[in-house]
Design a protein around this motif. Sequence first.
Motif, short mmCIF file in Angstrom:
data_model
loop_
_atom_site.label_atom_id
_atom_site.label_comp_id
_atom_site.label_asym_id
_atom_site.label_seq_id
_atom_site.Cartn_x
_atom_site.Cartn_y
_atom_site.Cartn_z
N LEU A 1 63.84 -27.26 -8.09
CA LEU A 1 65.20 -27.13 -8.45
C LEU A 1 65.87 -26.18 -7.40
N LEU A 2 66.67 -27.00 -6.50
CA LEU A 2 67.50 -26.32 -5.56
C LEU A 2 68.78 -25.80 -6.05
N PRO A 3 69.14 -24.61 -6.17
CA PRO A 3 70.31 -24.12 -6.85
C PRO A 3 71.67 -24.43 -5.87
N TYR A 4 72.59 -24.90 -6.57
CA TYR A 4 73.80 -25.35 -5.86
C TYR A 4 74.91 -24.61 -6.44
N GLN A 5 75.14 -24.21 -7.69
CA GLN A 5 76.37 -23.88 -8.41
C GLN A 5 75.83 -23.12 -9.57
N GLY A 6 76.79 -22.06 -9.72
CA GLY A 6 76.79 -21.37 -11.14
C GLY A 6 76.01 -19.99 -10.86
N GLU A 7 76.32 -19.23 -11.95
CA GLU A 7 75.46 -17.81 -12.09
C GLU A 7 74.20 -17.83 -12.67
N ALA A 8 73.49 -16.91 -12.17
CA ALA A 8 72.36 -16.63 -12.98
C ALA A 8 72.70 -15.95 -14.28
N THR A 9 72.05 -16.46 -15.38
CA THR A 9 72.40 -15.72 -16.64
C THR A 9 71.00 -15.22 -17.17
N GLN A 10 70.99 -13.76 -17.36
CA GLN A 10 70.10 -13.11 -17.95
C GLN A 10 70.31 -12.56 -19.37
N SER A 11 71.65 -12.94 -19.73
CA SER A 11 72.05 -12.41 -21.06
C SER A 11 72.66 -13.62 -21.72
N TYR A 12 73.00 -13.02 -22.85
CA TYR A 12 73.66 -14.15 -23.73
C TYR A 12 75.11 -13.56 -24.41
N ALA A 13 75.89 -14.61 -24.72
CA ALA A 13 77.09 -13.89 -25.51
C ALA A 13 77.06 -14.60 -26.88
N LEU A 14 77.35 -13.65 -27.89
CA LEU A 14 77.67 -14.13 -29.23
C LEU A 14 79.35 -13.99 -29.41
N ILE A 15 80.14 -15.07 -29.85
CA ILE A 15 81.46 -14.53 -30.14
C ILE A 15 81.66 -14.80 -31.72
N TYR A 16 82.59 -13.99 -32.00
CA TYR A 16 83.05 -13.83 -33.48
C TYR A 16 84.77 -14.07 -33.37
N TRP A 17 85.18 -14.63 -34.42
CA TRP A 17 86.52 -14.81 -34.80
C TRP A 17 86.90 -13.45 -35.70
N LYS A 18 87.57 -12.36 -34.72
CA LYS A 18 88.28 -11.24 -35.62
C LYS A 18 87.07 -10.29 -36.41
N ARG A 19 86.09 -10.52 -35.98
CA ARG A 19 85.00 -9.75 -36.72
C ARG A 19 84.21 -9.16 -35.95
N LYS A 20 83.57 -7.93 -36.39
CA LYS A 20 82.72 -6.93 -35.38
C LYS A 20 81.60 -7.73 -35.23
N PRO A 21 81.16 -7.76 -33.97
CA PRO A 21 79.97 -8.54 -33.28
C PRO A 21 78.60 -7.85 -33.77
N VAL A 22 77.78 -8.58 -34.09
CA VAL A 22 76.59 -8.11 -34.51
C VAL A 22 75.41 -8.86 -33.69
N ALA A 23 74.09 -8.15 -33.64
CA ALA A 23 73.36 -8.81 -32.81
C ALA A 23 72.62 -9.82 -33.40
N MET A 24 71.71 -10.69 -32.39
CA MET A 24 71.11 -12.15 -33.30
C MET A 24 70.29 -11.50 -34.49
N ARG A 25 69.58 -10.35 -34.30
CA ARG A 25 68.68 -10.14 -35.25
C ARG A 25 69.45 -9.71 -36.63
N ASP A 26 70.65 -9.48 -36.61
CA ASP A 26 71.46 -9.30 -37.91
C ASP A 26 72.03 -10.42 -38.23
N LEU A 27 71.77 -11.69 -38.01
CA LEU A 27 72.27 -12.93 -38.33
C LEU A 27 71.39 -13.67 -39.26
N SER A 28 70.36 -13.09 -39.56
CA SER A 28 69.40 -14.12 -40.20
C SER A 28 70.01 -14.58 -41.28
N GLY A 29 69.62 -15.91 -41.49
CA GLY A 29 70.33 -16.60 -42.48
C GLY A 29 71.78 -17.25 -42.15
N LYS A 30 72.07 -16.96 -41.09
CA LYS A 30 73.31 -17.48 -40.83
C LYS A 30 73.60 -18.49 -39.76
#
Length: 168
Positions: free
Chosen positions: A24-53
């Motif tokens: 795989l020869l890189p040609y575009q894009g950023e390295a991603t070593q993290s992820y984002a969870l986005i919420y609508w007008k809610r306090k963000p919580v980590a993935m582990r707190d989204l069990s069953g969601k």
Amino acid sequence: QQEKCDILMAGMSITPSRQKEIILLPYQGEATQSYALIYWKRKPVAMRDLSGKTIAVMSGTWMEDYLKTEKNIIPKVLESNSELVMDIQYGKSDAAFVEPYIARDIITKHPEIRMIELPLPKSAWVLGNGIGIKKSNIKLAQEIQTALDNIKKSGLTLELEKKWLHKK
């Protein structure tokens, strides 16, 4: 692997597991070593707190594959970032799972969105987008790498990224 094409090039994420199978020869894009969870007008919580969601995710992405490995999370696969936003806006999903640079772009358009950025395990890192070549085709890989180096040196890659990927 089936000798039906010489290269793969369509926003293919460079992942450790794919690197084991093909060059795989890189040609575009950023390295991603993290992820984002986005919420609508809610306090963000980590993935582990989204069990069953339910978490919305874009179809055909490394993030969809990653979510499927998370126990107790219900992935909801959608076709576009705008669908992800609408899904969390109208409460159909508890959060959406996106790359951090996409989340930052979405927030500029929708200030109601809240985000939390969390580290990925090293095995799930994405190292940008790459051109895939069969491991045995070293000569072709070298030729393409030389062409990529020349395009980057000329400034064309940066110019195209600004034009097509970083619109405001």
